[in-house]
Design a protein around this motif. Structure first.
Motif, PDB file in Angstrom:
ATOM      1  N   GLU A  52     -41.242 -33.394  12.624  1.00  0.00           N
ATOM      2  CA  GLU A  52     -42.459 -33.299  13.621  1.00  0.00           C
ATOM      3  C   GLU A  52     -42.568 -32.188  14.444  1.00  0.00           C
ATOM      4  O   GLU A  52     -43.495 -31.747  15.019  1.00  0.00           O
ATOM      5  CB  GLU A  52     -42.648 -34.737  14.457  1.00  0.00           C
ATOM      6  N   LEU A  53     -41.411 -31.255  14.661  1.00  0.00           N
ATOM      7  CA  LEU A  53     -41.403 -29.919  15.099  1.00  0.00           C
ATOM      8  C   LEU A  53     -41.821 -28.991  14.230  1.00  0.00           C
ATOM      9  O   LEU A  53     -41.107 -28.740  13.261  1.00  0.00           O
ATOM     10  CB  LEU A  53     -40.077 -29.600  15.844  1.00  0.00           C
ATOM     11  N   SER A  54     -42.898 -28.492  14.210  1.00  0.00           N
ATOM     12  CA  SER A  54     -43.594 -27.481  13.404  1.00  0.00           C
ATOM     13  C   SER A  54     -42.885 -26.135  13.348  1.00  0.00           C
ATOM     14  O   SER A  54     -42.128 -25.717  14.265  1.00  0.00           O
ATOM     15  CB  SER A  54     -45.086 -27.120  13.862  1.00  0.00           C
ATOM     16  N   ASP A  55     -43.105 -25.535  12.090  1.00  0.00           N
ATOM     17  CA  ASP A  55     -42.310 -24.169  12.023  1.00  0.00           C
ATOM     18  C   ASP A  55     -42.913 -23.340  13.128  1.00  0.00           C
ATOM     19  O   ASP A  55     -42.077 -22.472  13.635  1.00  0.00           O
ATOM     20  CB  ASP A  55     -42.835 -23.388  10.592  1.00  0.00           C
ATOM     21  N   ARG A  59     -40.505 -21.281  15.504  1.00  0.00           N
ATOM     22  CA  ARG A  59     -40.416 -19.920  15.731  1.00  0.00           C
ATOM     23  C   ARG A  59     -40.828 -19.455  17.543  1.00  0.00           C
ATOM     24  O   ARG A  59     -40.138 -18.545  17.864  1.00  0.00           O
ATOM     25  CB  ARG A  59     -41.361 -19.255  14.755  1.00  0.00           C
ATOM     26  N   GLU A  60     -41.594 -20.185  17.835  1.00  0.00           N
ATOM     27  CA  GLU A  60     -42.099 -19.839  19.425  1.00  0.00           C
ATOM     28  C   GLU A  60     -40.874 -20.017  20.337  1.00  0.00           C
ATOM     29  O   GLU A  60     -40.849 -19.037  21.187  1.00  0.00           O
ATOM     30  CB  GLU A  60     -43.164 -20.852  19.857  1.00  0.00           C
ATOM     31  N   PRO A  65     -37.003 -21.480  11.082  1.00  0.00           N
ATOM     32  CA  PRO A  65     -37.103 -22.687  10.478  1.00  0.00           C
ATOM     33  C   PRO A  65     -36.598 -22.883   9.124  1.00  0.00           C
ATOM     34  O   PRO A  65     -36.198 -23.882   8.619  1.00  0.00           O
ATOM     35  CB  PRO A  65     -38.761 -22.649  10.248  1.00  0.00           C
ATOM     36  N   ALA A  66     -36.243 -21.661   8.542  1.00  0.00           N
ATOM     37  CA  ALA A  66     -35.557 -21.667   7.120  1.00  0.00           C
ATOM     38  C   ALA A  66     -34.307 -22.068   7.122  1.00  0.00           C
ATOM     39  O   ALA A  66     -33.625 -22.253   5.977  1.00  0.00           O
ATOM     40  CB  ALA A  66     -35.884 -20.046   6.512  1.00  0.00           C
ATOM     41  N   THR A  67     -33.662 -21.943   8.367  1.00  0.00           N
ATOM     42  CA  THR A  67     -32.289 -22.406   8.629  1.00  0.00           C
ATOM     43  C   THR A  67     -31.939 -23.902   8.886  1.00  0.00           C
ATOM     44  O   THR A  67     -30.826 -24.267   9.587  1.00  0.00           O
ATOM     45  CB  THR A  67     -31.513 -21.381   9.513  1.00  0.00           C
ATOM     46  N   PRO A 184     -42.287 -29.236  26.133  1.00  0.00           N
ATOM     47  CA  PRO A 184     -43.727 -29.680  26.143  1.00  0.00           C
ATOM     48  C   PRO A 184     -44.177 -29.689  24.839  1.00  0.00           C
ATOM     49  O   PRO A 184     -45.216 -30.314  24.492  1.00  0.00           O
ATOM     50  CB  PRO A 184     -44.152 -28.008  26.472  1.00  0.00           C
ATOM     51  N   HIS A 185     -43.280 -29.539  23.827  1.00  0.00           N
ATOM     52  CA  HIS A 185     -43.498 -30.022  22.503  1.00  0.00           C
ATOM     53  C   HIS A 185     -42.936 -31.523  22.035  1.00  0.00           C
ATOM     54  O   HIS A 185     -43.162 -31.852  20.963  1.00  0.00           O
ATOM     55  CB  HIS A 185     -42.971 -28.884  21.513  1.00  0.00           C
ATOM     56  N   LEU A 186     -42.277 -31.971  22.944  1.00  0.00           N
ATOM     57  CA  LEU A 186     -41.593 -33.445  22.868  1.00  0.00           C
ATOM     58  C   LEU A 186     -42.201 -34.373  23.524  1.00  0.00           C
ATOM     59  O   LEU A 186     -42.728 -34.053  24.694  1.00  0.00           O
ATOM     60  CB  LEU A 186     -40.284 -33.182  23.121  1.00  0.00           C
TER      61      LEU A 186
END
Length: 188
Positions: A52-55, A59-60, A65-67, A184-186
């Motif tokens: 649920e944490l978007s790429d 990145r922000e 995200p690739a790791t 803020p994203h949680l």
């Protein structure tokens, strides 16, 4: 007169006893269930940081995200822990020789405070949420920042990948910065 006083005393005691019994019943004569604050950790569905944490969000905040490495993310149903970690995209908080883990759990700050083996424990705030900064005796090359959530809490962990690469920056400062940017994203 003594007999009459004894009788009045029995009536008074009986009235108190009946009142106490009735106080424990609901309107239908059934005994009311006691109020409880015990949480069933195994029934709480925690926010899934792995999916649920978007790429874009990753990145922000400076994570690649690739790791992504899944530590624990059961495929369905409730789970007391969901944990993933990533390598940083850049060196904004020090050396790139580290991983950043995000933990989502139904456990609480109070449980964390009571946990044995913690060191350097101190209170903090992450935005307006109560939190803790700590490291674990068993993992001296890492630091955690935990903060409260309705589900229990979130933890952000920063640790060195290996004992041989460059090590620049203080881990607890890095963990606090990542926690602040992720907060803020949680969910609350």
């Amino acid at each position: 007169m003594v007999v009459q006083s004894a009788w009045k005393m029995r009536v008074a005691v009986g009235a108190v006893a009946v009142s106490a019994v009735l106080a424990g019943c609901d309107g239908g004569g059934q005994t009311a269930a006691p109020q409880t604050t015990v949480r069933d950790l195994d029934s709480i569905v925690v926010f899934n940081v792995c999916s649920e944490l978007s790429d874009e969000v990753l990145r922000e905040v400076g994570l690649d995200p690739a790791t992504k490495r899944v530590v624990t993310d059961p495929p369905t149903g409730p789970s007391t822990w969901r944990v993933c970690n990533w390598k940083p995209l850049d060196d904004r908080y020090g050396s790139g020789n580290r991983r950043v883990g995000v933990f989502s759990t139904s456990h609480t700050l109070a449980e964390t405070r009571a946990k044995e083996g913690l060191r350097n424990v101190r209170s903090t705030k992450v935005a307006d949420r109560e939190g803790l900064v700590f490291s674990e005796s068993s993992d001296p090359d890492s630091c955690y920042v935990a903060f409260e959530a309705e589900q229990g809490m979130f933890e952000v962990h920063v640790g060195w990948l290996s004992s041989s690469g460059a090590r620049a920056g203080e881990l607890c400062d890095m963990a606090a910065r990542y926690a602040s940017e992720l907060e803020p994203h949680l969910p609350e």
